[in-house]
Design a protein around this motif. Structure first.
Motif, mmCIF file in Angstrom:
data_model
loop_
_atom_site.group_PDB
_atom_site.id
_atom_site.type_symbol
_atom_site.label_atom_id
_atom_site.label_comp_id
_atom_site.label_asym_id
_atom_site.label_seq_id
_atom_site.Cartn_x
_atom_site.Cartn_y
_atom_site.Cartn_z
ATOM 1 N N SER B 43 -36.514 -47.930 32.722
ATOM 2 C CA SER B 43 -36.920 -46.971 33.755
ATOM 3 C C SER B 43 -36.761 -45.540 33.267
ATOM 4 C CB SER B 43 -36.094 -47.181 35.029
ATOM 5 O OG SER B 43 -36.389 -48.434 35.589
ATOM 6 N N GLN B 83 -40.930 -48.754 39.812
ATOM 7 C CA GLN B 83 -40.143 -49.915 40.214
ATOM 8 C C GLN B 83 -39.975 -49.952 41.734
ATOM 9 O OE1 GLN B 83 -36.671 -50.300 37.763
ATOM 10 N NE2 GLN B 83 -35.952 -52.131 38.771
ATOM 11 N N ASP B 159 -43.457 -50.556 35.938
ATOM 12 C CA ASP B 159 -42.019 -50.750 35.750
ATOM 13 C C ASP B 159 -41.538 -51.924 36.608
ATOM 14 O OD1 ASP B 159 -39.398 -50.547 35.086
ATOM 15 O OD2 ASP B 159 -39.077 -48.528 35.926
ATOM 16 N N GLU B 160 -41.303 -53.051 35.966
ATOM 17 C CA GLU B 160 -40.855 -54.277 36.645
ATOM 18 C C GLU B 160 -41.575 -54.502 37.968
ATOM 19 O OE1 GLU B 160 -36.971 -55.536 36.195
ATOM 20 O OE2 GLU B 160 -36.340 -53.945 34.840
HETATM 21 MG MG LIG Z 1 -35.341 -50.261 35.644
#
Ligand SMILES: [Mg+2]
Ligand SMILES: Nc1ncnc2c1ncn2[C@@H]1O[C@H](COP(=O)(O)OP(=O)(O)O)[C@@H](O)[C@H]1O
Lengths: 264, 240
Positions: B43, B83, B159-160
């Motif tokens: 991140s 995220q 991001d994820e």
């Molecule tokens: Mg992260």
């Protein structure tokens, strides 16, 4: 349409829609000044004593005196609330989205600011309408002339909120901001008492109030409501805006500000 | 020219070193997974790529634009899905899309056409009129991905994006985004889940802020399960 304007209008539209969806925030914003007007004004009236001060041309009651201060109060709360929501609510995400736009950051933040001001002006007008219902009627043209004053004062108070959101990490919640920003700014101003009245109890108090940018925002609004321009107040408010917004931009510059903030 | 080129990138939170000497370039039109355990620095890297953070160490170029010197040109080439979701729940899918288009200066009929096309790419065309609050988690994420495509970026950063979703929703998103890469988009996908990676994907393994490997998944695992190789490389522990 111009790309800058496209973004600005979208930011304002979004803020307006968000505001409509948060009816409780709208009610709270109105109840606060109305409580002051209805409950407190009755109690404080005796303490004020009457005199004719500019911009008033006749004797006025205390309710009439505090209306401009309460307009300022609405904008003060709104300015703090909208920028705090940037940091602590789900709004952080939307701020992140905003800042990945390829438009210049100062423009994006200014648009965000303007969006908050538009909402605060709406609140003020609803408040003034209700006040009129209680018999506090101002000069008709005053309702129109106060608009530019509210724009400038709203920008200044919003910029202060933005600055706080970008720098001061200790103010973890709204209560902190209430205690350390809103209350001192509101009470140490000409919102509740004219400066000459303050001077009677302490000249230091009067001087503090005279330095407080919120005093000048209130006076700008007060004079505009009575069809007069308070040039000194306008100057103060504009200068304060420039300083607050300039520092807020530094705070939101990724090389200084956001970086040090905890994960969001 | 590659869509994303990173050289010697470093970043610290105070004394905590989060990224150190990170260098790699994405192959154009490839799905590249940024694979790293929790706390690896994924991140942080994304914050630097989107200029939410700025580092003095190293440089980042997006489609040939240096992010430090010409940030706005670089940002206009990036599509990003963070995220944490960033959605206006009380507005419709279309309104969310249009808001974002406007942030890129796109409005009117152009915004409408782009929004429809992007939603269709994620299989979301018929949901344009729905309120985001009424969508399930998987569809919300797909809307965010569609939104990130609206300005035709050169590289899509995620991001994820499947965290917290059920198996089927995850599968659908992984499929859709691989589809985007097959149609020529450069994709950079952060994850700690090896099952989202296919043999023909590229993998950047990130551990404690350092790049341990950058090669095709098939080569990286060399006939063994990717999970096994990943655990071997990172010690299988969380570093957060
Ligand atoms: Mg992260
Ligand atoms: N704001 C912050 N302040 C201090 N340390 C942080 C901050 N954000 C992340 N970290 C630390 O930096 C490292 C990398 O974090 P992060 O980039 O979030 O990893 P990942 O996304 O791969 O899980 C972790 O050790 C984390 O604890």
């Amino acid at each position: 349409m111009n790309l800058y304007l496209t973004a600005m209008l979208a930011i304002i539209r979004r803020e307006a829609l968000r505001f409509i969806h948060q009816r409780s925030r709208f009610l709270a914003a109105l109840v606060r000044p109305l409580v002051w007007l209805v409950v407190f004004a009755a109690g404080f009236r005796a303490a004020l004593g009457l005199s004719i001060i500019p911009p008033y041309q006749t004797y006025i009651t205390y309710e009439v005196y505090i209306v401009p201060g309460l307009c300022g109060m609405i904008q003060l709360f709104n300015g703090m609330q909208s920028s705090l929501s940037l940091v602590y609510d789900q709004e952080m995400g939307s701020m992140r989205l905003l800042l990945t736009s390829p438009l210049p950051r100062w423009w994006l933040l200014f648009s965000k600011l303007l969006a908050g001001v538009a909402v605060s002006i709406l609140q003020v007008y609803v408040f003034l309408a209700i006040a009129a219902g209680f018999g506090i009627v101002l000069p008709l043209a005053g309702y129109a002339l106060v608009l530019p004053a509210l724009l400038v004062s709203g920008l200044m108070l919003g910029a202060l909120g933005l600055l706080i959101s970008s720098t001061i990490r200790q103010l973890e919640n709204f209560a902190g901001v209430m205690n350390f920003v809103i209350f001192p700014m509101f009470f140490l101003s000409s919102a509740l008492y004219p400066l000459w009245k303050m001077a009677e109890s302490s000249t230091l108090l009067r001087d503090i109030c005279a330095w407080n940018p919120f005093t000048h925002a209130v006076e700008l609004i007060r004079f505009a409501l009575y069809l007069e321009l308070n040039g000194l107040a306008l100057l103060w408010v504009c200068l304060s805006f420039a300083v607050f917004f300039g520092l807020a931009l530094v705070g939101y510059d990724p090389s200084y500000g956001m970086t040090r903030r905890r994960k969001g | 020219m590659t869509a994303l080129d990173i050289k010697d990138l470093g970043y610290s939170y105070g004394t905590k070193r989060a990224l150190d000497g990170v260098s790699f370039a994405l192959r154009p039109g490839k799905f590249t997974a940024l694979l790293g355990p929790n706390g690896a620095g994924k991140s942080t890297l994304f914050s630097l790529l989107t200029r939410l953070f700025v580092s003095r160490e190293g440089r980042i170029a997006v489609a040939g634009h240096d992010l430090a010197r010409t940030p706005r040109a670089a940002l206009s080439k990036i599509g990003v899905v963070f995220q944490q979701p960033t959605l206006d729940l009380d507005m419709s899918v279309a309104m969310n899309m249009h808001y974002f288009a406007a942030l890129h200066g796109i409005s009117g009929r152009d915004a409408q056409a782009r929004s429809e096309r992007a939603l269709a790419q994620l299989g979301m065309a018929e949901r344009a009129g729905e309120k985001v609050r009424d969508l399930n988690g998987g569809h919300r994420r797909r809307m965010e991905i569609a939104r990130a495509l609206i300005h035709d970026p050169e590289v899509l950063l995620l991001d994820e994006p499947t965290v917290g979703l059920d198996f089927k929703s995850r599968q659908a998103i992984v499929d859709h985004v691989h589809g985007l890469a097959e149609r020529g988009l450069t994709v950079f996908w952060a994850t700690h889940l090896v099952d989202e990676i296919r043999d023909y994907d590229d993998v950047v393994v990130l551990h404690r802020g350092r790049v341990l490997a950058h090669r095709a998944a098939a080569k990286l695992r060399a006939g063994r399960p990717l999970a096994e190789v990943f655990i071997e490389m990172t010690g299988g522990e969380e570093t957060a």
